[in-house]
Design a protein around this motif. Structure first.
Motif, PDB file in Angstrom:
ATOM      1  N   GLU A   1       2.599  -3.445  39.695  1.00 36.82           N
ATOM      2  CA  GLU A   1       1.352  -4.017  40.211  1.00 36.82           C
ATOM      3  C   GLU A   1       0.981  -3.397  41.559  1.00 36.82           C
ATOM      4  O   GLU A   1      -0.171  -3.031  41.794  1.00 36.82           O
ATOM      5  CB  GLU A   1       1.514  -5.536  40.340  1.00 36.82           C
ATOM      6  CG  GLU A   1       0.310  -6.251  40.902  1.00 36.82           C
ATOM      7  CD  GLU A   1       0.599  -7.732  41.103  1.00 36.82           C
ATOM      8  OE1 GLU A   1       0.358  -8.234  42.210  1.00 36.82           O
ATOM      9  OE2 GLU A   1       1.080  -8.374  40.140  1.00 36.82           O
TER      10      GLU A   1
ATOM     11  N   GLU B   1      -0.095   0.308  41.117  1.00 41.02           N
ATOM     12  CA  GLU B   1      -1.424   0.402  40.510  1.00 41.02           C
ATOM     13  C   GLU B   1      -2.512  -0.036  41.479  1.00 41.02           C
ATOM     14  O   GLU B   1      -3.589   0.575  41.531  1.00 41.02           O
ATOM     15  CB  GLU B   1      -1.476  -0.417  39.217  1.00 41.02           C
ATOM     16  CG  GLU B   1      -0.676   0.235  38.108  1.00 41.02           C
ATOM     17  CD  GLU B   1      -0.625  -0.572  36.818  1.00 41.02           C
ATOM     18  OE1 GLU B   1      -0.998  -1.776  36.816  1.00 41.02           O
ATOM     19  OE2 GLU B   1      -0.191   0.015  35.796  1.00 41.02           O
ATOM     20  N   ARG B   2      -2.240  -1.060  42.261  1.00 42.26           N
ATOM     21  CA  ARG B   2      -3.203  -1.527  43.260  1.00 42.26           C
ATOM     22  C   ARG B   2      -3.498  -0.426  44.289  1.00 42.26           C
ATOM     23  O   ARG B   2      -4.586  -0.351  44.827  1.00 42.26           O
ATOM     24  CB  ARG B   2      -2.674  -2.795  43.935  1.00 42.26           C
ATOM     25  CG  ARG B   2      -3.696  -3.496  44.788  1.00 42.26           C
ATOM     26  CD  ARG B   2      -3.268  -4.881  45.250  1.00 42.26           C
ATOM     27  NE  ARG B   2      -2.048  -4.858  46.032  1.00 42.26           N
ATOM     28  CZ  ARG B   2      -0.907  -5.453  45.689  1.00 42.26           C
ATOM     29  NH1 ARG B   2      -0.810  -6.112  44.547  1.00 42.26           N
ATOM     30  NH2 ARG B   2       0.157  -5.397  46.463  1.00 42.26           N
TER      31      ARG B   2
ATOM     32  N   GLN C   1       6.160 -10.880  47.868  1.00 42.47           N
ATOM     33  CA  GLN C   1       5.121  -9.845  47.917  1.00 42.47           C
ATOM     34  C   GLN C   1       5.228  -9.044  49.213  1.00 42.47           C
ATOM     35  O   GLN C   1       5.082  -7.822  49.207  1.00 42.47           O
ATOM     36  CB  GLN C   1       3.727 -10.472  47.795  1.00 42.47           C
ATOM     37  CG  GLN C   1       2.645  -9.446  47.578  1.00 42.47           C
ATOM     38  CD  GLN C   1       2.819  -8.658  46.300  1.00 42.47           C
ATOM     39  OE1 GLN C   1       2.956  -9.209  45.218  1.00 42.47           O
ATOM     40  NE2 GLN C   1       2.840  -7.337  46.396  1.00 42.47           N
TER      41      GLN C   1
END
Length: 166
Positions: A53, A56-57, A124
């Motif tokens: 994620e 890709e972000r 995160q």
């Protein structure tokens, strides 16, 4: 004369986050000059979804990323490695396979974001911090004048990059 393309193997224990991020970052930032791979001594068998994620972000390619054992790169038909970089303390302390051609090695330890426990925000942040550190180190690595440095100077530069935090 065409400049060489250097093969780089990033190693950690699980090959699910740190080494995977390093592989993706170097393949994009070093395209044409470097070809990156990653592997683990005890691969998790899957790439951490938070690593995918995050990559890709930040517009990194992830389609070919997979968790794999470092034995793939010690085989006779494996690509010749010019550099082998450990990104976790556990893998750095393990007995590694003998890499054909005696590639240059260094330790670029980074805390394992996949091992962090806590709230979604804490986890995160750990992934973001790891990404920032790896991105900075790889940026420094890609501008090294590799062909102009002797082995000792190159080894010192690689070790110094491993100390960069962000």
């Amino acid at each position: 004369m065409t400049p060489p393309v250097y093969n780089v193997l990033f190693i950690c224990t699980g090959n699910s986050a740190r080494s995977i991020m390093a592989e993706a970052i170097l393949n994009q930032q070093g395209a044409g000059r470097f070809r990156a791979f990653s592997a683990g001594s005890h691969p998790a068998g899957a790439v951490n979804p938070l690593a995918i994620e995050l990559l890709e972000r930040n517009r990194f390619k992830t389609a070919d990323l997979r968790s794999k054992n470092w034995s793939e790169f010690a085989a006779a038909d494996a690509p010749h490695m010019d550099f082998v970089l450990t990104v976790c303390d556990k893998a750095a302390g393990e007995v590694c396979p003998v890499w054909p051609g005696q590639p240059m090695s260094a330790h670029w330890g980074v805390e394992d974001p996949a091992a962090v426990r806590g709230s979604d925000e804490v986890i995160q942040r750990a992934f973001n911090d790891c990404f920032i550190v790896m991105n900075r180190r790889i940026a420094l690595f890609t501008v090294l004048p590799i062909d102009k440095l002797d082995k000792l100077a190159l080894k010192q530069e690689l070790a110094g990059i491993g100390q960069v935090k962000a």
